[in-house]
Design a protein around this motif. Structure first.
Motif, mmCIF file in Angstrom:
data_model
loop_
_atom_site.group_PDB
_atom_site.id
_atom_site.type_symbol
_atom_site.label_atom_id
_atom_site.label_comp_id
_atom_site.label_asym_id
_atom_site.label_seq_id
_atom_site.Cartn_x
_atom_site.Cartn_y
_atom_site.Cartn_z
ATOM 1 N N LEU A 20 0.838 -1.206 0.000
ATOM 2 C CA LEU A 20 0.000 0.000 0.000
ATOM 3 C C LEU A 20 0.871 1.254 0.000
ATOM 4 O O LEU A 20 0.622 2.209 -0.739
ATOM 5 N N GLY A 21 1.915 1.237 0.845
ATOM 6 C CA GLY A 21 2.829 2.377 0.932
ATOM 7 C C GLY A 21 3.444 2.689 -0.427
ATOM 8 O O GLY A 21 3.485 3.855 -0.850
ATOM 9 N N ARG A 22 3.891 1.658 -1.104
ATOM 10 C CA ARG A 22 4.528 1.867 -2.419
ATOM 11 C C ARG A 22 3.518 2.373 -3.441
ATOM 12 O O ARG A 22 3.813 3.237 -4.261
ATOM 13 N N MET A 23 2.299 1.852 -3.365
ATOM 14 C CA MET A 23 1.259 2.296 -4.311
ATOM 15 C C MET A 23 0.973 3.794 -4.111
ATOM 16 O O MET A 23 0.915 4.570 -5.067
ATOM 17 N N ILE A 24 0.846 4.195 -2.848
ATOM 18 C CA ILE A 24 0.537 5.605 -2.562
ATOM 19 C C ILE A 24 1.675 6.504 -3.048
ATOM 20 O O ILE A 24 1.444 7.548 -3.669
ATOM 21 N N LYS A 25 2.894 6.082 -2.793
ATOM 22 C CA LYS A 25 4.055 6.897 -3.181
ATOM 23 C C LYS A 25 4.070 7.126 -4.698
ATOM 24 O O LYS A 25 4.263 8.241 -5.176
ATOM 25 N N GLU A 26 3.796 6.057 -5.412
ATOM 26 C CA GLU A 26 3.815 6.161 -6.876
ATOM 27 C C GLU A 26 2.736 7.133 -7.371
ATOM 28 O O GLU A 26 2.978 7.933 -8.276
ATOM 29 N N ILE A 27 1.574 7.060 -6.769
ATOM 30 C CA ILE A 27 0.477 7.948 -7.183
ATOM 31 C C ILE A 27 0.822 9.404 -6.882
ATOM 32 O O ILE A 27 0.675 10.287 -7.734
ATOM 33 N N ILE A 28 1.307 9.657 -5.662
ATOM 34 C CA ILE A 28 1.638 11.037 -5.282
ATOM 35 C C ILE A 28 2.764 11.584 -6.167
ATOM 36 O O ILE A 28 2.686 12.720 -6.644
ATOM 37 N N ASP A 29 3.779 10.779 -6.406
ATOM 38 C CA ASP A 29 4.919 11.252 -7.195
ATOM 39 C C ASP A 29 4.544 11.508 -8.655
ATOM 40 O O ASP A 29 5.266 12.190 -9.375
#
Ligand code: UDP
Ligand code: MG
Length: 205
Positions: A60-69
């Motif tokens: 989940l953390g990695r998914m969120i980071k990718e979306i925000i970036d």
């Protein structure tokens, strides 16, 4: 104003929840902090909650980071769950809650209402893209935020215009939108924000 009426409002167990909307760099965070400082409201910044979650070493953390970036929007169910937890944690006696930077899409607004409930007011900081761009590029020098760089900033503007503006139109049609022009200095904008909150009886006059 009637003192009894005001007392009833401020001692009611249900505290007002205000959505604070506006483009990236429109001043949402700054203004929320000023209201926290001066009136003891609680600020819940959706972006901050997501950035904290993005730091976790999880799928989940990695998914969120990718979306925000990429300057895109995290699915509403993720954000709403984080917001709900934070709302539950609000200390007794807090006069009001500011939800900073959410909802970012029409369906998120609908889902929030279904899952958490109706909101009391929406503040919209209106600002030109040029001013917001200048502020974000300035902030990018020190914020340490990966998304405060030129190409992600442009993508965040596109997301705001395409996906977040319909949220603002929804609340405008519902008659609960309070537009606060936000080209000025933080103090000037804060003055207009307080006028809007007083007009809606959310701050003592
Ligand atoms: N974001 C999101 N959903 C939200 C709030 C934020 O997906 O409800 C993501 C989105 O990618 C956004 C980023 O987090 O660009 C930063 O949001 P924040 O509100 O912190 O930025 P600001 O608009 O204040 O510059
Ligand atoms: Mg912000």
């Amino acid at each position: 104003m009637n003192i009894d009426g005001e007392h009833a409002r401020f001692s009611a167990p249900k505290r007002p929840i205000v959505f604070v909307l506006g483009g990236p760099g429109s001043g949402k965070g700054t203004q929320c902090e000023m209201l926290v400082e001066k009136y003891g409201w609680k600020q819940i910044c959706a972006g901050e909650l997501l950035r904290a979650e993005a730091k976790r070493d999880s799928e989940l953390g990695r998914m969120i980071k990718e979306i925000i970036d990429g300057g895109n929007i995290v699915p509403g169910y993720v954000t709403i769950e984080l917001l709900d937890k934070e709302i539950q944690k609000t200390a007794e006696g807090t006069p009001g809650i500011l939800i900073d930077g959410f909802p970012r899409a029409f369906d998120q607004a609908v889902e929030y209402e279904k899952r958490i409930g109706e909101i009391d007011l929406v503040v919209y900081f209106s600002c030109s893209i040029e001013t917001m761009r200048e502020r974000l590029l300035g902030r990018g020098k020190t914020s340490g935020r990966v998304d405060d760089c030129s190409d992600v900033i442009e993508s965040r503007f596109r997301t705001f215009l395409d996906t977040s503006m319909p949220v603002i139109q929804k609340y405008s049609a519902q008659g609960i939108l309070n537009e606060v022009p936000s080209e000025g200095s933080p103090d000037e904008i804060f003055e207009s924000l307080c006028v809007a909150l007083r007009r809606n009886e959310l701050l003592p006059s």
